[in-house]
Scaffold this active site. Structure first.
Site, mmCIF file in Angstrom:
data_model
loop_
_atom_site.group_PDB
_atom_site.id
_atom_site.type_symbol
_atom_site.label_atom_id
_atom_site.label_comp_id
_atom_site.label_asym_id
_atom_site.label_seq_id
_atom_site.Cartn_x
_atom_site.Cartn_y
_atom_site.Cartn_z
ATOM 1 C CD GLU A 151 53.168 37.802 51.776
ATOM 2 O OE1 GLU A 151 54.428 37.690 50.334
ATOM 3 O OE2 GLU A 151 52.450 38.595 52.007
ATOM 4 N NE ARG A 162 32.370 43.197 27.901
ATOM 5 C CZ ARG A 162 31.381 44.217 27.463
ATOM 6 N NH1 ARG A 162 31.098 44.666 28.366
ATOM 7 N NH2 ARG A 162 31.905 44.672 25.737
ATOM 8 C CG ASP A 177 33.584 43.902 23.399
ATOM 9 O OD1 ASP A 177 33.415 44.879 23.586
ATOM 10 O OD2 ASP A 177 32.997 42.341 24.235
ATOM 11 N N PRO A 200 49.067 35.131 41.642
ATOM 12 C CG PRO A 200 50.154 36.411 43.524
ATOM 13 C CD PRO A 200 49.426 35.773 43.228
#
Ligand code: 9D3
Length: 251
Positions: free
Chosen positions: A116, A154, A169, A89
């Site tokens: 965590e 992709r 895309d 994060p």
């Protein structure tokens, strides 16, 4: 072109599932990607195979221990010289262009945290880059690693069914996609824009470009701000915005 992914994870079966279907599976079948998972639990040395510990300084949750993670990285590095990417994060937000930069490397080592997070010293010693997939809370880095693998598969030539789909895309030209339709011609009371049945390919291309511009303006003005629009694009967009504000006033 081919990629090798070495993923360090406590949930190898979860990460393996990304190549069980769809484009990533086809990429593996064509030997265009190789996926290897490495479980830090296999690099523990204590009787209980402990991978986590209580945080110094107190507080809730657990932290992944440095020693088994560093030993796992060491083992992976005997097979790969790739950069170590930690999904967390705290990382920089991942974008299509960041992943396109990854695609220039042949190999990636993807490190997934649980609990965590991991002991900060692993980052200091062994991590080259830290990336996040967005501002929401996952239960670990595995889904983020699977996203990196999916996005990179992709980008492989020959893996997509349609050669040119990757270039068409959304995001590769900085715009959201236009609407798509297939048979039947009527769904409940809804038809299909006449231009798509006209056979006029120039008009169809213009309509699609206009839809892409208009939807991007309304849904993702941040994307549009980064682009320099041609005079033709500006006209298509202003016509779109006029008719969509007319629709609002209808009924
Ligand atoms: C209370 C602080 N939290 C940090 C925002 C704790 C925390 C939440 C979730 C610590 C680790 C995690 C697990 N998340 C990931 O491993 C993760 C993640 C994410 O949660 N969001 C976006 N991208 C990523 S990449 C890895």
């Amino acid at each position: 072109m081919s990629f090798r992914f070495d993923v360090i994870t406590l949930f190898p079966e979860l990460v393996d599932s990304v190549v069980k279907s769809g484009i990533p599976r086809r990429a593996v079948e064509q030997n265009a990607i190789e996926l290897h998972c490495w479980n830090p639990r296999d690099y523990t040395t204590d009787k209980h195979r402990t991978v986590d510990g209580r945080p110094y300084g107190g507080g809730p949750g657990m932290v992944m221990k440095a020693d088994c993670l560093l030993d796992t990285v060491k083992a992976v590095k005997q097979h790969s010289t790739a950069k170590v990417i930690y999904l967390s994060p705290q990382g920089k937000p991942l974008t299509q262009s960041a992943v396109q930069r990854f695609a220039q490397q042949e190999n990636l080592i993807l490190l997934c945290g649980r609990y965590e997070g991991i002991d900060e010293r692993v980052i200091d010693i062994a991590v080259d880059e830290e990336w996040s997939i967005g501002d929401y809370v996952l239960s670990g880095g595995e889904l983020a690693a699977m996203i990196v693998i999916d996005v990179l598969s992709r980008l492989l030539p020959n893996v997509l069914g349609h050669e040119d789909s990757a270039e068409q895309d959304s995001f590769t030209d900085g715009l959201l996609d236009c609407p798509h339709y297939t048979r039947p011609e009527r769904v409940e009371n809804l038809g299909i824009p006449d231009v798509l049945k006209s056979g006029n390919h120039a008009e169809i291309a213009k309509w699609r470009r206009q839809q892409a511009l208009g939807r991007t303006k309304q849904r993702r003005p941040d994307l549009l701000q980064k682009l320099e629009l041609s005079e033709e694009d500006k006209k298509l967009l202003s016509d779109y915005l006029k008719s969509s504000s007319n629709e609002e006033r209808e009924d």
